[in-house]
Write an enzyme that holds these catalytic residues in place. Structure first.
Site, PDB file in Angstrom:
ATOM      1  NE  ARG A  92      -3.679   0.004   2.180  1.00 26.09           N
ATOM      2  CZ  ARG A  92      -4.401  -0.712   3.049  1.00 26.09           C
ATOM      3  NH1 ARG A  92      -4.272  -0.761   4.313  1.00 26.09           N
ATOM      4  NH2 ARG A  92      -5.182  -1.599   2.583  1.00 26.09           N
ATOM      5  CE1 TYR A  93       0.920   4.137   4.395  1.00 28.18           C
ATOM      6  CE2 TYR A  93       1.123   2.129   5.086  1.00 28.18           C
ATOM      7  CZ  TYR A  93       0.491   3.254   5.456  1.00 28.18           C
ATOM      8  OH  TYR A  93      -0.528   3.511   6.232  1.00 28.18           O
ATOM      9  NE  ARG A  96       5.716   2.215   6.028  1.00 28.05           N
ATOM     10  CZ  ARG A  96       5.039   3.460   5.276  1.00 28.05           C
ATOM     11  NH1 ARG A  96       5.584   3.686   4.252  1.00 28.05           N
ATOM     12  NH2 ARG A  96       4.435   4.484   5.908  1.00 28.05           N
ATOM     13  CB  CYS A 105      -3.190 -16.066  16.351  1.00 30.08           C
ATOM     14  SG  CYS A 105      -3.086 -14.918  14.760  1.00 30.08           S
ATOM     15  CB  CYS A 109      -7.663 -10.573  19.096  1.00 23.58           C
ATOM     16  SG  CYS A 109      -5.956 -11.216  19.395  1.00 23.58           S
ATOM     17  CB  CYS A 112      -8.533 -10.362  14.738  1.00 26.20           C
ATOM     18  SG  CYS A 112      -7.362 -10.594  13.419  1.00 26.20           S
ATOM     19  NE  ARG A 114      -4.035  -8.439   7.894  1.00 30.92           N
ATOM     20  CZ  ARG A 114      -2.768  -7.991   8.542  1.00 30.92           C
ATOM     21  NH1 ARG A 114      -2.051  -9.206   9.197  1.00 30.92           N
ATOM     22  NH2 ARG A 114      -2.538  -6.864   8.577  1.00 30.92           N
ATOM     23  CG  ASP A 272      -8.731  -1.280  12.249  1.00 34.45           C
ATOM     24  OD1 ASP A 272      -8.525  -0.243  11.880  1.00 34.45           O
ATOM     25  OD2 ASP A 272      -7.858  -2.263  11.754  1.00 34.45           O
ATOM     26  CG  ASP A 309      -4.682   1.187   9.250  1.00 33.24           C
ATOM     27  OD1 ASP A 309      -4.324   1.750   7.996  1.00 33.24           O
ATOM     28  OD2 ASP A 309      -4.039   0.246   9.460  1.00 33.24           O
ATOM     29  CE  LYS A 316      -0.625   0.882  10.411  1.00 30.38           C
ATOM     30  NZ  LYS A 316      -0.301   0.250   9.046  1.00 30.38           N
TER      31      LYS A 316
HETATM   32  C1  LIG Z   1       0.708  -0.725   9.005  1.00 35.22           C
HETATM   33  C2  LIG Z   1       1.109  -1.035   7.658  1.00 35.22           C
HETATM   34  C3  LIG Z   1       2.437  -0.803   7.329  1.00 35.22           C
HETATM   35  C4  LIG Z   1       3.206  -0.405   8.178  1.00 35.22           C
HETATM   36  O1  LIG Z   1       3.227   1.213   8.608  1.00 35.22           O
HETATM   37  P1  LIG Z   1       4.230   2.066   9.341  1.00 35.22           P
HETATM   38  O2  LIG Z   1       3.518   3.326   9.586  1.00 35.22           O
HETATM   39  O3  LIG Z   1       5.488   2.235   8.560  1.00 35.22           O
HETATM   40  O4  LIG Z   1       4.302   1.003  10.752  1.00 35.22           O
HETATM   41  C5  LIG Z   1       2.737  -1.418   6.121  1.00 35.22           C
HETATM   42  N1  LIG Z   1       2.014  -1.748   5.196  1.00 35.22           N
HETATM   43  C6  LIG Z   1       0.632  -1.837   5.594  1.00 35.22           C
HETATM   44  C7  LIG Z   1      -0.300  -2.320   4.638  1.00 35.22           C
HETATM   45  C8  LIG Z   1       0.135  -1.517   6.631  1.00 35.22           C
HETATM   46  O5  LIG Z   1      -1.219  -1.625   7.045  1.00 35.22           O
HETATM   47  S1  SF4 Z   2      -4.908  -9.578  16.420  1.00 35.21           S
HETATM   48 FE1  SF4 Z   2      -5.628 -10.917  14.891  1.00 35.21          FE
HETATM   49  S2  SF4 Z   2      -3.643 -11.384  14.054  1.00 35.21           S
HETATM   50 FE2  SF4 Z   2      -3.157 -10.586  15.838  1.00 35.21          FE
HETATM   51  S3  SF4 Z   2      -2.894 -12.220  17.373  1.00 35.21           S
HETATM   52 FE3  SF4 Z   2      -4.918 -11.465  17.453  1.00 35.21          FE
HETATM   53  S4  SF4 Z   2      -5.954 -12.911  16.121  1.00 35.21           S
HETATM   54 FE4  SF4 Z   2      -3.815 -12.727  15.728  1.00 35.21          FE
END
Ligand SMILES: *Cc1c(COP(=O)(O)O)cnc(C)c1O
Ligand code: SF4
Length: 402
Positions: A92-93, A96, A105, A109, A112, A114, A272, A309, A316
Site C-alpha cells: 500500500r505504501y 514498504r 495465532c 482476538c 481482529c 484480519r 477498525d 487506519d 494510517k
Molecule cells: C501498517 C502497515 C504498514 C506499516 O506502516 P508503518 O506506519 O510504517 O508502521 C505497511 N503496510 C501496510 C499495508 C500496513 O497496514
Molecule cells: S489481532 Fe488477529 S492477527 Fe493479531 S494475534 Fe490477534 S487474532 Fe492474531
C-alpha cells in the site's frame, strides 16, 4: 523456558465453546453460533490471566453474543485485499509492504482486523510464501518488510529462519519487522533457539501487541527481555478497546509497564470498523483524550502515535489533540499540555518561504481550514484542490462556507 514447552502449552489451548460455556455460565448455543464466524483459541497461560467474567483479558478473547448483532461493518475494513498484488502481500505504501507468513495465532482476538482470514490456512496459504518473496525481490522500491499473519512466531524456527534468510538476501531490503502477539499470549514461545535465529537478521525490529497492564506478567517481561537482549528494538501496538483500555489511567500504566520491559510504545490504534466488533469500539475522542492525558504529563518515550487506519485502504492517519490555535506567516499561537497559551514568532523570511509554497491564487486559507502547520507542497496543493471543491459543493448545496 524449555525449547519445546510452548508446543505443549499451545496444545492445551481452549478451543471449544463447551469449556467456556461451563466455566462462565454462557448458553452453549450462543457461543457455538458466534464461533461459526470466528473460531475460539485461548492459550491456558492467557486464560489464567482472566480474573473474572468480562474483565479486560476476558473481553479480548472470549466470544460475546453481541458479535452476532452487528454485521454491518466490514469484513475487510482496511481494504487490504484490494492492495494485494499477489497472495499474502499487501503493498500500500511506496517503500514498504506487509507480508503474511502464518495463518494461525496463539489466541484469536475477538477484535481482529484480519478475522476474515486468520485461522484459515486456505486464506493465508503457506504455498504462496515463495511467490511473496519473489514479488519483494522484483520490487526494488521496497526497503522495509512487515512480516505478519496470523502470527509469524507460530511457525517452526526452521521455517521462520528460511523466510528471514531469503528476505535478508534481497539487496534492497533494509529493515525487517515482525508483528507478533506471542510475547503477550504465549511467552513460552520466546525460546533461546528462536532468539538465536532472529539475531542473525539484523536490523530486525519486533512490534508486539499488549493492550492491558495485567498482560505484562513476569513471564511476558522475561520473554521481552530475551528479545531486547538480542539487540532487537521492541515497539508496541495497542488497540483501543471499550472496557479493556479506554481509561487514561489504564493506558498510562500500560505504557509505563511496557517501557519497564524495554518496549517503546509505537501506535495506539482506533479500533477498525470490523464486522462483529461494534461493542468493542470507542469514540475517536476517547483516543484523543488518552493522548492528551499522556503528552507532557509523562515521559515523551511513553507516548505512542494515535492513528486511525482509514477504511478503504487510506492507510494510517495520525490524530492529535489540537495544540495549535493559530498559525500565520508571522506567528504561531499554541497551548501546552496544561492549556497555557504561548506565542512563537516566525523568522522574517518565513513570508517568502510560504509564498513559494502557496500556489497562487490561494482562495482558501489552508492553515485555517485544517489547523495544520508545515505541509509538503504536493500535499498542500492537493488539499487546496479538495478544499476548493468542498467549498463550492457547500455553496451549491446552500451551506455557507466559514
Ligand atoms: C501498517 C502497515 C504498514 C506499516 O506502516 P508503518 O506506519 O510504517 O508502521 C505497511 N503496510 C501496510 C499495508 C500496513 O497496514
Ligand atoms: S489481532 Fe488477529 S492477527 Fe493479531 S494475534 Fe490477534 S487474532 Fe492474531
Amino acid at each position: 523456558m524449555k525449547e519445546d514447552n510452548w508446543r505443549k502449552v499451545l496444545k492445551r489451548s481452549i478451543t471449544s465453546a463447551k469449556v467456556l460455556s461451563e466455566k462462565f455460565g454462557i448458553p452453549l448455543e450462543e457461543l457455538e453460533a458466534v464461533e461459526r464466524n470466528f473460531k475460539i483459541r485461548i492459550t491456558p497461560y492467557y486464560f489464567s490471566l482472566i480474573k473474572e467474567k468480562d474483565d479486560p483479558i476476558y473481553k479480548q478473547v472470549v466470544p460475546d453474543i453481541r458479535e452476532l448483532e452487528n454485521n454491518d461493518l466490514f469484513s475487510d475494513p482496511l481494504a487490504e485485499d484490494k492492495d494485494s498484488p499477489v497472495n499474502n502481500i499487501v503493498h500500500r505504501y511506496p517503500d514498504r509492504c506487509l507480508f503474511l507468513v502464518s495463518p494461525t495465532c496463539a489466541c484469536y482476538c475477538r477484535f481482529c482486523t484480519r478475522s476474515r482470514k486468520v485461522g484459515d490456512p486456505e486464506k493465508i496459504n503457506m504455498k504462496y510464501i515463495d511467490e511473496g518473496i519473489e514479488y519483494i525481490r522484483k520490487h526494488t522500491e521496497i526497503r522495509d518488510v512487515v512480516i505478519s499473519g496470523g502470527d509469524p512466531f507460530l511457525l517452526e524456527d526452521s521455517k521462520l529462519d528460511h523466510i528471514l534468510k531469503k528476505l535478508r538476501a534481497i539487496k534492497h531490503i533494509e529493515i525487517l519487522r515482525i508483528g507478533t502477539r506471542v510475547p503477550c499470549v504465549l511467552p513460552q514461545r520466546i525460546t533461546p533457539n528462536l532468539v538465536k535465529v532472529l539475531k542473525k537478521y539484523h536490523p530486525l525490529f519486533i512490534n508486539v501487541h499488549f493492550n492491558h497492564p495485567d498482560e505484562l506478567t513476569p513471564l511476558a517481561v522475561k520473554a521481552l527481555g530475551r528479545l531486547a537482549d538480542a539487540g532487537i528494538p521492541l515497539g508496541n501496538q495497542t488497540v483501543l478497546l471499550k472496557g479493556v483500555n479506554d481509561e487514561p489511567e489504564v493506558m498510562k500504566e500500560l505504557m509505563h509497564r511496557l517501557l519497564l520491559a524495554r518496549v517503546k510504545p509505537y501506535y495506539i490504534y482506533q479500533a477498525d470498523m470490523v464486522d462483529r466488533t461494534e461493542h468493542l469500539r470507542t469514540s475517536v475522542q476517547k483516543g484523543l483524550e488518552i493522548i492528551e492525558s499522556l503528552r507532557g504529563w509523562t515521559s515523551g518515550m511513553a507516548v505512542p502515535h494515535f492513528v486511525i487506519d482509514a477504511p478503504e485502504g487510506g492507510g494510517k492517519i495520525p490524530l492529535l489533540p489540537e495544540y495549535v490555535t493559530r498559525i500565520t506567516d508571522t506567528e504561531v499561537i499554541m497551548r501546552n499540555y496544561e492549556g497555557k497559551i504561548f506565542q512563537y514568532s516566525q523568522p522574517a523570511h518565513a513570508k517568502e518561504e510560504l509564498r513559494k509554497l502557496q500556489k497562487p491564487p490561494c482562495e482558501i486559507d489552508i492553515e485555517q481550514e485544517f489547523s495544520l502547520g508545515s505541509i509538503i507542497p504536493e500535499v498542500k496543493s492537493s488539499m487546496q484542490e479538495q478544499s476548493r471543491t468542498i467549498k463550492s459543493d457547500k455553496k451549491q448545496s446552500g451551506v455557507t462556507a466559514k
